[in-house]
Design a protein around this motif. Structure first.
Motif, PDB file in Angstrom:
ATOM      1  N   LEU A  33     109.701 -44.252  59.335  1.00 56.18           N
ATOM      2  CA  LEU A  33     108.481 -43.909  60.082  1.00 56.18           C
ATOM      3  C   LEU A  33     107.223 -44.526  59.472  1.00 56.18           C
ATOM      4  N   GLY A  34     107.369 -45.219  58.323  1.00 59.52           N
ATOM      5  CA  GLY A  34     106.209 -45.818  57.662  1.00 59.52           C
ATOM      6  C   GLY A  34     105.334 -44.783  56.981  1.00 59.52           C
ATOM      7  N   ARG A  35     105.946 -43.715  56.509  1.00 56.06           N
ATOM      8  CA  ARG A  35     105.211 -42.624  55.870  1.00 56.06           C
ATOM      9  C   ARG A  35     105.692 -42.476  54.426  1.00 56.06           C
ATOM     10  N   PRO A  36     104.856 -41.875  53.572  1.00 56.97           N
ATOM     11  CA  PRO A  36     105.239 -41.757  52.159  1.00 56.97           C
ATOM     12  C   PRO A  36     106.426 -40.823  51.942  1.00 56.97           C
ATOM     13  N   HIS A  54     102.956 -34.595  56.370  1.00 55.97           N
ATOM     14  CA  HIS A  54     103.691 -33.352  56.115  1.00 55.97           C
ATOM     15  C   HIS A  54     104.408 -32.893  57.390  1.00 55.97           C
ATOM     16  N   LEU A  55     103.728 -32.997  58.529  1.00 57.53           N
ATOM     17  CA  LEU A  55     104.350 -32.623  59.799  1.00 57.53           C
ATOM     18  C   LEU A  55     105.576 -33.494  60.070  1.00 57.53           C
ATOM     19  N   ALA A  56     105.467 -34.799  59.874  1.00 57.72           N
ATOM     20  CA  ALA A  56     106.608 -35.694  60.108  1.00 57.72           C
ATOM     21  C   ALA A  56     107.785 -35.299  59.218  1.00 57.72           C
ATOM     22  N   HIS A  57     107.502 -34.974  57.964  1.00 57.31           N
ATOM     23  CA  HIS A  57     108.567 -34.572  57.048  1.00 57.31           C
ATOM     24  C   HIS A  57     109.224 -33.273  57.511  1.00 57.31           C
TER      25      HIS A  57
END
Length: 175
Positions: free
Chosen positions: A160-163, A123-126
């Protein structure tokens, strides 16, 4: 707003900014609770902002403030006349070479992640990508703009390899 990066360093700066040719990203860790919530929050912040700037083709300095709800509530009230904390605020830079500042509220980010069934770091990355895209000129006021911004965020998260936060079943973020 006076850019965060021009303010005196309170001694909690996460270190020198990331020099990647296109971006100079400085992270200020003003609330230590971020370290208990997200592993290496400064590194994640630099990576997410850099990916967003690369996606948008923007260049310049960005300062990220990882702080608490109280500080973001004060900023939100002073600059948007809203007397409540929000997840992320973006402030465009006021000088050449400075794209702007991004501030995030720890409690709001934690709560939203929990409510959406997401990992706090995802969530932070988003939210960092979202804030950086705002600094690069993206917006989501109109439907077409919102869709383009969501698509850019999905590409950044994939990089980033995140969902993908916009996939069905992941809950819509409250940005």
């Amino acid at each position: 707003m006076e850019p965060l990066s021009s303010r005196p360093d309170p001694g909690r700066n996460a270190g020198a900014g990331m020099q990647g040719g296109a971006a100079d990203i400085t992270v200020v860790l003003a609330t230590q609770g971020w370290r208990a919530t997200v592993r290496q929050p400064e590194k994640l912040a630099r990576r997410a902002v850099a990916a967003a700037l690369q996606e948008s083709g923007a260049e310049g300095a960005v300062t990220v403030l990882l702080t608490d709800d109280h500080a973001v509530k004060r900023l939100n009230h002073a600059h948007r006349d809203k007397a409540k904390p929000t997840n992320v605020l973006s402030f465009p830079g006021g000088m050449p070479g400075h794209l702007g500042d991004i501030a995030l509220a720890l409690g709001v980010v934690r709560r939203e992640a929990r409510e959406a069934g997401r990992r706090p770091e995802d969530h932070l990355a988003h939210l960092l990508a979202h804030g950086a895209l705002h600094l690069a000129g993206h917006d989501h006021l109109l439907a077409g703009e919102a869709r383009r911004m969501e698509q850019a965020e999905a590409r950044i998260m994939r990089r980033l390899g995140r969902p993908n936060p916009w996939k069905e079943g992941r809950g819509r973020p409250s940005t």
